[in-house]
Design a protein around this motif. Structure first.
Motif, PDB file in Angstrom:
ATOM      1  N   UNK A 258      -9.996  13.851   0.290  1.00 41.16           N
ATOM      2  CA  UNK A 258      -9.794  12.751  -0.650  1.00 41.16           C
ATOM      3  C   UNK A 258      -8.459  12.068  -0.375  1.00 41.16           C
ATOM      4  N   UNK A 259      -7.417  12.862  -0.154  1.00 38.78           N
ATOM      5  CA  UNK A 259      -6.083  12.332   0.107  1.00 38.78           C
ATOM      6  C   UNK A 259      -6.074  11.537   1.412  1.00 38.78           C
ATOM      7  N   UNK A 260      -6.669  12.094   2.456  1.00 34.51           N
ATOM      8  CA  UNK A 260      -6.720  11.423   3.754  1.00 34.51           C
ATOM      9  C   UNK A 260      -7.438  10.082   3.633  1.00 34.51           C
ATOM     10  N   UNK A 261      -8.540  10.069   2.893  1.00 29.88           N
ATOM     11  CA  UNK A 261      -9.299   8.836   2.710  1.00 29.88           C
ATOM     12  C   UNK A 261      -8.446   7.762   2.044  1.00 29.88           C
ATOM     13  N   UNK A 262      -7.709   8.141   1.003  1.00 34.94           N
ATOM     14  CA  UNK A 262      -6.878   7.169   0.293  1.00 34.94           C
ATOM     15  C   UNK A 262      -5.696   6.714   1.144  1.00 34.94           C
ATOM     16  N   UNK A 263      -5.140   7.640   1.927  1.00 34.46           N
ATOM     17  CA  UNK A 263      -4.033   7.273   2.819  1.00 34.46           C
ATOM     18  C   UNK A 263      -4.522   6.266   3.854  1.00 34.46           C
ATOM     19  N   UNK A 264      -5.665   6.524   4.460  1.00 35.09           N
ATOM     20  CA  UNK A 264      -6.224   5.615   5.465  1.00 35.09           C
ATOM     21  C   UNK A 264      -6.520   4.231   4.892  1.00 35.09           C
ATOM     22  N   UNK A 265      -6.957   4.189   3.638  1.00 36.98           N
ATOM     23  CA  UNK A 265      -7.299   2.909   3.010  1.00 36.98           C
ATOM     24  C   UNK A 265      -6.067   2.112   2.602  1.00 36.98           C
ATOM     25  N   UNK A 266      -4.890   2.765   2.615  1.00 38.37           N
ATOM     26  CA  UNK A 266      -3.664   2.095   2.195  1.00 38.37           C
ATOM     27  C   UNK A 266      -3.470   2.083   0.695  1.00 38.37           C
ATOM     28  N   UNK A 267      -4.276   2.871  -0.020  1.00 39.94           N
ATOM     29  CA  UNK A 267      -4.211   2.864  -1.488  1.00 39.94           C
ATOM     30  C   UNK A 267      -2.799   3.149  -2.007  1.00 39.94           C
ATOM     31  N   UNK A 268      -2.189   4.223  -1.523  1.00 40.77           N
ATOM     32  CA  UNK A 268      -0.893   4.638  -2.059  1.00 40.77           C
ATOM     33  C   UNK A 268       0.221   3.636  -1.775  1.00 40.77           C
ATOM     34  N   UNK A 269       0.035   2.801  -0.770  1.00 40.39           N
ATOM     35  CA  UNK A 269       1.070   1.837  -0.403  1.00 40.39           C
ATOM     36  C   UNK A 269       1.252   0.737  -1.447  1.00 40.39           C
ATOM     37  N   UNK A 270       0.358   0.687  -2.414  1.00 37.98           N
ATOM     38  CA  UNK A 270       0.483  -0.292  -3.500  1.00 37.98           C
ATOM     39  C   UNK A 270       0.935   0.378  -4.800  1.00 37.98           C
ATOM     40  N   UNK A 271       1.321   1.656  -4.701  1.00 36.34           N
ATOM     41  CA  UNK A 271       1.737   2.407  -5.886  1.00 36.34           C
ATOM     42  C   UNK A 271       3.187   2.872  -5.741  1.00 36.34           C
ATOM     43  N   UNK A 272       3.679   3.547  -6.758  1.00 36.43           N
ATOM     44  CA  UNK A 272       5.066   4.024  -6.755  1.00 36.43           C
ATOM     45  C   UNK A 272       5.134   5.464  -7.269  1.00 36.43           C
ATOM     46  N   UNK A 273       6.307   6.073  -7.109  1.00 37.15           N
ATOM     47  CA  UNK A 273       6.621   7.307  -7.817  1.00 37.15           C
ATOM     48  C   UNK A 273       7.225   6.854  -9.139  1.00 37.15           C
ATOM     49  N   UNK A 274       6.427   6.901 -10.176  1.00 35.37           N
ATOM     50  CA  UNK A 274       6.815   6.287 -11.445  1.00 35.37           C
ATOM     51  C   UNK A 274       7.349   7.274 -12.483  1.00 35.37           C
TER      52      UNK A 274
END
Length: 221
Positions: free
Chosen positions: A50-66
């Motif tokens: 699941x993590x690899x899939x989201x990393x590949x999609x660039x999902x986390x790059x639009x989020x922050x450590x909030x």
């Protein structure tokens, strides 16, 4: 003779595939404060994939450590508002069955998945956290074992007493990776000024990159 060669080739293929399946995957996490390299655990395949899939999609790059809580965790991936029942979840935002392994625990530097108070202790697929934690005494670990119905082996006790972590989260939240280089990033992020809820004054963006097999050795030097 041909049959023997066929069986030998099949055996080699099985062995090669076995090694390929056992190879760990690595992700680089970059922030304004620096970067680290995380090794993903093969013992938690649902969370890893699941993590690899989201990393590949660039999902986390639009989020922050909030949410930055010194001596506890650095949390990010999405805002807590996503847990509200009235919020419409995106396709990648869902719950993932827990994957608990007695040998995977909340030592300082591990990567884990957050969740809400659901009975199955299922993870929220986009909510990640890095453990900061603190060091614990033997007596404190005894009390945590009793209170949370846990058991720490001697190696785990040693780590919790010398390196630190959040032992009371063990077997309740899924751990699926750990920092193997750049663990000082934790100190840099937890040094930031935050409000009473742990929200930092400035955005702590993240950029996650899945390292290719040929890039891992160079990255870990």
């Amino acid at each position: 003779m041909k049959k023997t060669l066929f069986l030998l080739a099949a055996l080699v293929l099985i062995v090669v595939n076995g090694f390929a399946q056992q190879a760990n995957r690595y992700v680089k996490i970059e922030t304004p404060q620096g970067w680290c390299i995380v090794k993903l655990y093969n013992e938690t395949p649902l969370h890893r994939d699941n993590f690899i899939k989201l990393v590949k999609s660039g999902y986390f790059n639009t989020t922050t450590f909030n949410r930055i809580l010194k001596n506890f965790v650095i949390q990010g991936g999405d805002p807590d508002s996503l847990y509200e029942k009235t919020h419409v979840l995106k396709q990648e935002q869902k719950w993932l069955p827990a994957e608990f392994d007695a040998n995977l625990y909340h030592k300082r530097g591990v990567l884990a998945m957050g969740r809400d108070a659901n009975a199955a202790q299922a993870s929220f697929t986009t909510q990640i956290y890095i453990v900061d934690g603190k060091k614990w005494t033997g007596e404190q670990l005894d009390a945590i074992e009793k209170k949370y119905n846990l058991h720490f082996n001697e190696a785990q006790r040693q780590v919790y007493q010398t390196v630190g972590g959040t032992p009371f989260l063990d077997q309740h939240y899924t751990v699926f990776g750990e920092i193997v280089k750049g663990i000082d990033l934790i100190d840099k992020i937890t040094a930031l000024k935050v409000d009473k809820n742990g929200n930092p004054d400035s955005l702590v963006w993240m950029k996650l990159t899945l390292l290719k097999p040929g890039e891992v050795a160079k990255a870990l030097k």
